[in-house]
Write a protein that holds these residues in place. Structure first.
Motif, PDB file in Angstrom:
ATOM      1  N   LYS A  23      82.831  19.164  48.285  1.00 17.45           N
ATOM      2  CA  LYS A  23      82.952  19.319  49.731  1.00 17.45           C
ATOM      3  C   LYS A  23      84.183  18.544  50.177  1.00 17.45           C
ATOM      4  O   LYS A  23      84.655  17.645  49.469  1.00 17.45           O
ATOM      5  N   PRO A  24      84.725  18.830  51.366  1.00 20.24           N
ATOM      6  CA  PRO A  24      85.854  18.031  51.875  1.00 20.24           C
ATOM      7  C   PRO A  24      85.460  16.560  51.989  1.00 20.24           C
ATOM      8  O   PRO A  24      84.291  16.246  52.206  1.00 20.24           O
ATOM      9  N   HIS A  25      86.448  15.669  51.830  1.00 15.59           N
ATOM     10  CA  HIS A  25      86.186  14.233  51.947  1.00 15.59           C
ATOM     11  C   HIS A  25      85.678  13.895  53.336  1.00 15.59           C
ATOM     12  O   HIS A  25      86.028  14.555  54.322  1.00 15.59           O
ATOM     13  N   LYS A  26      84.903  12.839  53.415  1.00 14.18           N
ATOM     14  CA  LYS A  26      84.387  12.375  54.701  1.00 14.18           C
ATOM     15  C   LYS A  26      85.546  12.101  55.653  1.00 14.18           C
ATOM     16  O   LYS A  26      86.569  11.566  55.266  1.00 14.18           O
ATOM     17  N   GLU A  28      87.503  14.229  57.102  1.00  8.93           N
ATOM     18  CA  GLU A  28      88.451  15.332  57.222  1.00  8.93           C
ATOM     19  C   GLU A  28      87.880  16.364  58.186  1.00  8.93           C
ATOM     20  O   GLU A  28      86.704  16.703  58.128  1.00  8.93           O
ATOM     21  N   THR A  29      88.727  16.860  59.056  1.00 11.72           N
ATOM     22  CA  THR A  29      88.268  17.875  60.004  1.00 11.72           C
ATOM     23  C   THR A  29      89.045  19.159  59.789  1.00 11.72           C
ATOM     24  O   THR A  29      90.164  19.160  59.276  1.00 11.72           O
ATOM     25  N   VAL A  31      88.771  21.419  57.636  1.00 13.02           N
ATOM     26  CA  VAL A  31      89.106  21.656  56.237  1.00 13.02           C
ATOM     27  C   VAL A  31      87.996  22.510  55.636  1.00 13.02           C
ATOM     28  O   VAL A  31      86.825  22.162  55.732  1.00 13.02           O
ATOM     29  N   SER A  32      88.370  23.627  55.031  1.00  4.16           N
ATOM     30  CA  SER A  32      87.363  24.450  54.373  1.00  4.16           C
ATOM     31  C   SER A  32      87.008  23.813  53.034  1.00  4.16           C
ATOM     32  O   SER A  32      87.716  22.945  52.537  1.00  4.16           O
ATOM     33  N   GLU A  33      85.923  24.268  52.445  1.00  2.00           N
ATOM     34  CA  GLU A  33      85.527  23.727  51.152  1.00  2.00           C
ATOM     35  C   GLU A  33      86.581  24.085  50.114  1.00  2.00           C
ATOM     36  O   GLU A  33      87.288  25.077  50.222  1.00  2.00           O
ATOM     37  N   ASN A  34      86.674  23.242  49.096  1.00  2.00           N
ATOM     38  CA  ASN A  34      87.670  23.429  48.051  1.00  2.00           C
ATOM     39  C   ASN A  34      87.440  24.742  47.303  1.00  2.00           C
ATOM     40  O   ASN A  34      86.305  25.126  47.053  1.00  2.00           O
TER      41      ASN A  34
END
Length: 155
Positions: A23-26, A28-29, A31-34
């Protein structure tokens, strides 16, 4: 220069690697999943040994106690921060069958860090680091030879 040290599990079964899509790092806004996959593992805590750290990370992320095999690969690389480099140790995990039915809801970190976990084909899947898609992992595990070093530091 500061150095971050991570330990990584190479869980290999029937030609496939156990990988996670994070999942995106805490914090981060927007931002879609990797879209890429990586192997499970993580950073060492202060004073923690490599094997102990890998065992802790795998319990936190998968809930599975691991049987640690040989050190297969070491990767050293620079980060976007010019005063930080990263060192990763990739260990074979022998008990691959224990990872067939992972329930992230029963882990301490799995649901918060991992979007998806499963065995994937390293040839047809985008996995980081890139070398995992080009090396022969089965041969490396069987060879029981010295670890391969991937030094990506630019000087």
């Amino acid at each position: 220069m500061n150095r971050e040290i991570s330990v990584v599990a190479v869980v290999f079964r029937d030609g496939k690697l156990l990988c996670v899509r994070l999942k995106p790092h805490k914090g981060e806004t927007n931002v879609s999943e990797n879209e890429w996959w990586c192997l499970p593992g993580g950073g060492l805590e202060d004073g923690e040994g490599l094997i102990e750290g890998l065992k802790r990370e795998m319990i936190e992320e998968t809930g599975v106690r691991i049987d640690v095999g040989n050190l297969l690969y070491i990767q050293q690389y620079a980060t976007a921060n010019p005063s930080l480099e990263h060192l990763e140790f990739f260990f074979h995990v022998k008990n691959a069958n224990d990872f067939l039915n992972i329930d992230l809801s029963k882990t301490s970190h799995g649901e918060t860090e991992i979007a998806e976990i499963k065995f994937v084909d390293p040839i047809t899947t985008t996995i980081l680091p890139d070398f995992l898609t080009t090396v022969n992992i089965a041969t490396k595990i069987q060879a029981e030879e010295s670890p391969t070093l991937f030094n990506l530091l630019t000087k």
